[in-house]
Design an enzyme around this catalytic site. Sequence first.
Site, PDB file in Angstrom:
ATOM      1  N   TYR A  93      -2.820  11.150   0.670  1.00 51.99           N
ATOM      2  CA  TYR A  93      -3.427  11.007  -0.655  1.00 51.99           C
ATOM      3  C   TYR A  93      -3.379  12.334  -1.412  1.00 51.99           C
ATOM      4  CZ  TYR A  93      -5.252   6.376   0.509  1.00 51.99           C
ATOM      5  OH  TYR A  93      -5.364   5.047   0.835  1.00 51.99           O
ATOM      6  N   HIS A 111      -4.933  -7.796   1.046  1.00 49.68           N
ATOM      7  CA  HIS A 111      -4.235  -6.522   1.071  1.00 49.68           C
ATOM      8  C   HIS A 111      -3.305  -6.365   2.270  1.00 49.68           C
ATOM      9  CE1 HIS A 111      -3.640  -2.321   0.041  1.00 49.68           C
ATOM     10  NE2 HIS A 111      -3.940  -1.983   1.276  1.00 49.68           N
ATOM     11  N   ASP A 131       0.853  -1.179   0.000  1.00 47.41           N
ATOM     12  CA  ASP A 131       0.000   0.000   0.000  1.00 47.41           C
ATOM     13  C   ASP A 131       0.904   1.249   0.000  1.00 47.41           C
ATOM     14  OD1 ASP A 131      -3.144   0.644   0.516  1.00 47.41           O
ATOM     15  OD2 ASP A 131      -1.938   2.088   1.619  1.00 47.41           O
TER      16      ASP A 131
END
Length: 437
Positions: free
Chosen positions: A363, A415, A224
């Site tokens: 982000y 994940h 990630d």
Amino acid sequence: MLTNSNLSRLIATTALLIVTGLPMSSHAETAATTTPAADLSMKRPDDKSIRQFQYHATDEELADLRRRISATKWPSQELVKDDTQGVQRETMRKLAAYWSTDYDWRRVEAKLNSLPQFVTNIDGVDIHFIHVKSKNKNALPMIVTHGWPGSIIEQLKIIDPLTDPTAHGGTEADAFDVVIPSLPGYGFSGKPTELGWEPGRIARTWAELMKRLGYTKYVAQGGDWGDAVTEQMGVQAPAGLLGIHTNMPGAVPDEIQKSLDANKPAPANLSADEKRAYGQLDFFYEHGLAYAQEMTARPQTLYGVEDSPIGLASWMLDHDAKSYQLIARVFDGHEEGLTRDDVLDNVTLYWLTNTAVSSARLYWENKLAFFAPKDVKLPVAVSAFPDELYQAPESWAKQAFPNLIYYNRHEKGGHFAAWEQPEALTSDLRAAFNSLR
């Protein structure tokens, strides 16, 4: 003319392109400290000391958390029988019932405080990290980076197998020293007070951290955001970095990305593994990017998840379809790679450190295309798990990483690899980095 579907795909793709321990005597400062996370962002540009760290939530904070959970204002139930409208109300009611009554934060707090934890100021931000040294003097140092909506909680299960391999099916030659930092704005690290904290800057910070710890040779691992940071370390190739490992690689070929951007069917010449990966990416772009779009465009707007524990938990659970489905099964009583406590340990850490919005800003800061190859020339190892956002085919990994030294395609796992499948990831790390010792 753009159709609604194509317009949605264009917006989603654009969002993704700009988002998705040491002995006391070895440190300059050895006095034990308890440092609240809220106090960690003071700038001390000339202070390179490494300070011991522990965290103790107050009884009042934990009581307030339970009160807020119990006072949740619940929405009406979804109008479908599946999760296509989002995190299902019944799942959240089960989570809330356990969180407000039986869940015990003190258990994981004691676990964290039993580990060597430290804070050091780098580039104006206090960086928190766990540092566990192996008893084996020839252990290979490794820095491991978490992602969102993860934290250092993700890596707790791999610490003992990596640092004490002989107690976990390995040999002395498999030993690692493990450094696990909290990303800036996450967990116990400081919240940046200036712009510019994107993966490349964090990568440089991690290189400085390893240098500050006295390591002249080491490896790096991540998934990630941990992958984004780790791959940037691979691009920057700081002195001492021998190689990297990723469980969510940037390995999507340019021609494949262009086809996905255009919302086209999978090209006919793809192998079975490549077709499956194409389908996974196509689904993610179409259905899984809502959280990334919001945090990329307007992270400061997320006041609701900073103020409501259930709002925070539901936001974090909705990261990707497979992880959410696994977590929903956990709260239905099924045994999975994660437990109810695992899930709530992570959410509670975000809540107590007040990092829902500060973590989301990463982000907004990022300008890298998440899945695009980054031209890493150092040795690279890849673990490909089937329920990841996409299971990177070996053919794509070889194309993305000219110095691919290890690839393993797993039959189970998603994940949160270190968290959900710690034995599989530990085995991969031992095998992957064996040639670099």
